[in-house]
Design a protein around this motif. Sequence first.
Motif, mmCIF file in Angstrom:
data_model
loop_
_atom_site.group_PDB
_atom_site.id
_atom_site.type_symbol
_atom_site.label_atom_id
_atom_site.label_comp_id
_atom_site.label_asym_id
_atom_site.label_seq_id
_atom_site.Cartn_x
_atom_site.Cartn_y
_atom_site.Cartn_z
ATOM 1 N N TYR A 129 -9.943 5.200 13.908
ATOM 2 C CA TYR A 129 -9.110 4.063 14.261
ATOM 3 C C TYR A 129 -8.264 3.681 13.047
ATOM 4 C CZ TYR A 129 -12.427 3.507 18.142
ATOM 5 O OH TYR A 129 -13.211 3.713 19.258
ATOM 6 N N GLY A 130 -6.986 3.416 13.286
ATOM 7 C CA GLY A 130 -6.097 3.021 12.205
ATOM 8 C C GLY A 130 -4.699 2.791 12.741
ATOM 9 N N SER A 131 -3.720 2.929 11.871
ATOM 10 C CA SER A 131 -2.330 2.622 12.240
ATOM 11 C C SER A 131 -1.663 3.796 12.944
ATOM 12 C CB SER A 131 -1.538 2.280 10.976
ATOM 13 O OG SER A 131 -1.361 3.447 10.182
ATOM 14 N N VAL A 132 -0.510 3.526 13.515
ATOM 15 C CA VAL A 132 0.307 4.580 14.105
ATOM 16 C C VAL A 132 0.659 5.614 13.040
ATOM 17 C CG1 VAL A 132 2.539 5.084 15.164
ATOM 18 C CG2 VAL A 132 1.211 3.112 15.944
ATOM 19 N N THR A 133 0.969 5.157 11.827
ATOM 20 C CA THR A 133 1.283 6.096 10.739
ATOM 21 C C THR A 133 0.085 6.979 10.425
ATOM 22 O OG1 THR A 133 2.993 4.713 9.762
ATOM 23 C CG2 THR A 133 1.874 6.239 8.279
ATOM 24 N N VAL A 148 -7.203 6.697 17.500
ATOM 25 C CA VAL A 148 -6.839 5.465 18.190
ATOM 26 C C VAL A 148 -5.954 4.630 17.264
ATOM 27 C CG1 VAL A 148 -7.670 3.391 19.341
ATOM 28 C CG2 VAL A 148 -9.038 5.502 19.435
ATOM 29 N N ALA A 149 -4.698 4.436 17.658
ATOM 30 C CA ALA A 149 -3.785 3.568 16.905
ATOM 31 C C ALA A 149 -3.927 2.142 17.430
ATOM 32 C CB ALA A 149 -2.345 4.050 17.062
ATOM 33 N N VAL A 150 -4.039 1.186 16.516
ATOM 34 C CA VAL A 150 -4.400 -0.188 16.901
ATOM 35 C C VAL A 150 -3.302 -1.202 16.596
ATOM 36 C CG1 VAL A 150 -6.854 0.302 16.602
ATOM 37 C CG2 VAL A 150 -5.548 -0.635 14.672
ATOM 38 N N GLY A 192 5.970 2.707 3.559
ATOM 39 C CA GLY A 192 6.716 3.341 4.642
ATOM 40 C C GLY A 192 5.854 3.608 5.856
ATOM 41 N N THR A 193 6.500 4.092 6.923
ATOM 42 C CA THR A 193 5.815 4.432 8.168
ATOM 43 C C THR A 193 6.352 5.754 8.688
ATOM 44 O OG1 THR A 193 7.436 3.244 9.537
ATOM 45 C CG2 THR A 193 5.509 1.991 8.776
ATOM 46 N N TYR A 194 5.553 6.417 9.507
ATOM 47 C CA TYR A 194 6.003 7.595 10.252
ATOM 48 C C TYR A 194 6.162 7.203 11.711
ATOM 49 C CZ TYR A 194 5.083 10.711 6.295
ATOM 50 O OH TYR A 194 5.120 11.330 5.076
ATOM 51 N N GLN A 195 7.268 7.635 12.305
ATOM 52 C CA GLN A 195 7.572 7.304 13.690
ATOM 53 C C GLN A 195 7.309 8.464 14.642
ATOM 54 O OE1 GLN A 195 8.281 4.099 14.322
ATOM 55 N NE2 GLN A 195 8.065 3.818 12.105
ATOM 56 N N PHE A 206 3.000 11.663 -2.431
ATOM 57 C CA PHE A 206 4.051 10.704 -2.122
ATOM 58 C C PHE A 206 4.430 10.690 -0.650
ATOM 59 C CE2 PHE A 206 4.110 11.463 -6.580
ATOM 60 C CZ PHE A 206 4.391 10.241 -7.139
ATOM 61 N N ASP A 207 3.953 11.674 0.098
ATOM 62 C CA ASP A 207 4.199 11.683 1.541
ATOM 63 C C ASP A 207 3.011 11.158 2.344
ATOM 64 O OD1 ASP A 207 6.801 12.600 1.331
ATOM 65 O OD2 ASP A 207 6.207 14.703 1.356
ATOM 66 N N TRP A 208 1.939 10.761 1.664
ATOM 67 C CA TRP A 208 0.842 10.052 2.319
ATOM 68 C C TRP A 208 1.164 8.558 2.219
ATOM 69 C CZ3 TRP A 208 -3.409 12.364 4.704
ATOM 70 C CH2 TRP A 208 -3.548 13.738 4.504
ATOM 71 N N ILE A 209 2.052 8.105 3.105
ATOM 72 C CA ILE A 209 2.575 6.745 2.987
ATOM 73 C C ILE A 209 1.659 5.738 3.698
ATOM 74 C CG2 ILE A 209 4.948 7.421 2.567
ATOM 75 C CD1 ILE A 209 5.523 7.123 5.513
ATOM 76 N N GLU A 210 1.808 4.493 3.310
ATOM 77 C CA GLU A 210 0.844 3.440 3.665
ATOM 78 C C GLU A 210 0.725 3.167 5.156
ATOM 79 O OE1 GLU A 210 0.473 -1.410 3.088
ATOM 80 O OE2 GLU A 210 1.851 -0.275 1.818
ATOM 81 N N GLY A 211 1.858 3.020 5.868
ATOM 82 C CA GLY A 211 1.800 2.501 7.218
ATOM 83 C C GLY A 211 1.387 1.035 7.215
ATOM 84 N N GLN A 212 1.021 0.506 8.368
ATOM 85 C CA GLN A 212 0.489 -0.858 8.452
ATOM 86 C C GLN A 212 -0.952 -0.852 7.931
ATOM 87 O OE1 GLN A 212 1.709 -3.997 9.292
ATOM 88 N NE2 GLN A 212 -0.314 -4.542 8.505
ATOM 89 N N THR A 213 -1.274 -1.811 7.091
ATOM 90 C CA THR A 213 -2.629 -1.937 6.555
ATOM 91 C C THR A 213 -3.424 -2.912 7.413
ATOM 92 O OG1 THR A 213 -1.992 -1.394 4.290
ATOM 93 C CG2 THR A 213 -3.974 -2.724 4.572
ATOM 94 N N PHE A 214 -4.679 -2.534 7.676
ATOM 95 C CA PHE A 214 -5.588 -3.374 8.450
ATOM 96 C C PHE A 214 -6.875 -3.617 7.676
ATOM 97 C CE2 PHE A 214 -3.170 -1.071 11.759
ATOM 98 C CZ PHE A 214 -2.636 -2.154 12.441
ATOM 99 N N ALA A 215 -7.441 -4.811 7.846
ATOM 100 C CA ALA A 215 -8.852 -5.055 7.573
ATOM 101 C C ALA A 215 -9.587 -4.899 8.905
ATOM 102 C CB ALA A 215 -9.052 -6.458 6.996
ATOM 103 N N TRP A 216 -10.913 -4.911 8.841
ATOM 104 C CA TRP A 216 -11.703 -4.658 10.052
ATOM 105 C C TRP A 216 -12.894 -5.597 10.128
ATOM 106 C CZ3 TRP A 216 -9.970 -1.185 13.599
ATOM 107 C CH2 TRP A 216 -8.995 -0.266 13.162
ATOM 108 N N LEU A 217 -13.205 -6.003 11.337
ATOM 109 C CA LEU A 217 -14.458 -6.668 11.646
ATOM 110 C C LEU A 217 -15.295 -5.679 12.452
ATOM 111 C CD1 LEU A 217 -15.328 -9.556 10.882
ATOM 112 C CD2 LEU A 217 -14.794 -10.241 13.232
ATOM 113 N N ILE A 218 -16.538 -5.477 12.032
ATOM 114 C CA ILE A 218 -17.429 -4.488 12.635
ATOM 115 C C ILE A 218 -18.696 -5.203 13.085
ATOM 116 C CG2 ILE A 218 -18.682 -2.312 12.277
ATOM 117 C CD1 ILE A 218 -16.814 -2.067 9.671
ATOM 118 N N ASP A 219 -19.044 -5.086 14.348
ATOM 119 C CA ASP A 219 -20.288 -5.641 14.866
ATOM 120 C C ASP A 219 -21.216 -4.518 15.301
ATOM 121 O OD1 ASP A 219 -19.603 -8.280 14.519
ATOM 122 O OD2 ASP A 219 -19.261 -8.711 16.642
#
Length: 344
Positions: A129-133, A148-150, A192-195, A206-219
Amino acid sequence: MKKLLQTLGLAVLVSGCATNVDHLPLVPAQPVTPEIPDDNISVQYLGVGGFLMRYQDAAVLTGPSFTNPDFLGMPPAPFQTIEPDKERIDRLMPAAADASVMLVGHAHYDHLLDVPHVLNNQAPNARVYGSVTMQHTIASEVDLDRIVAVNGRAAVGNTAGDWLYDDQRRVRVMAIRSEHSPHFMGIKFLQGTYQQELQALPKNAFDWIEGQTFAWLIDFLDAEGRPVYRVHYQDAACNADKGIPPELNDGKRVDLSLQTVGAYQEVDDYPEGLVSEIQPRVSILGHWEDFFGNNPEGPHRGVRLADIDAYIERLEGALPEDGEWLIPEPLATMLLPVTDIQSD
């Protein structure tokens, strides 16, 4: 030219010596993983942002990092090819066929480079689970039905996101829109992001770009689907108003906070703002080690330009009365009590 400027900036970033950690109470790595009592959760540190958490028959991974490429003790340069060190991964990564979930906070190489190999070998039953990027970056190596992109399902501010359940409904996770700290003097590299999907894994850092950063809650859930252990996870330091869980009003406390030491000095009120807000029973410090060419088996050295002692001092000032903190060596396993087990 942009990559060259980033290289020069990163060279400045690491021009100082790595931090000495000999005086820190590092939890030592164990040669054998201990048995886990039913009323404990085990947390094994896998380097940088990587953790393997197990509770009863449920297991969750966060992006492990063993390769740690460098260029003569410096960050990988624009012209330098990097690739997963599969021999090292296979030697050090624990078998995790029981893991149903792997979480990635952002898509930089030190968090994502080793993930495809681990998914295809040590954790063959996990979805990531992570970003579209993140999805686009590893799509050439991992079956798309396991990614799974979230981006559209995350919590934003105090608005809750979707709970995402594993197939056995013993784990649920919620993405929280967050941010990545700058790296040096307010400058953030590798943005940056990949579309669209890449045809192969990136060949340089340098091509492993950040994308949207998320924190996570895990239960971790009991057999009736009730949360018995809650984890808040960040793989990047951020300003104190970002990455905080929304108010869920379910009476469940955050039991464990997995935090990031690297570049904490580049943001405001971290970690004390986070810890004051979520009041975790246990704080585990990750991403504390220097990962440019670092061998997870030691000798250990701290991340450059970060005062780990000052981080600990700030953390201790924000801990709740029953709070404690731990800083583990890579491959160390910690057993933590689960105090909210429901009884019929």
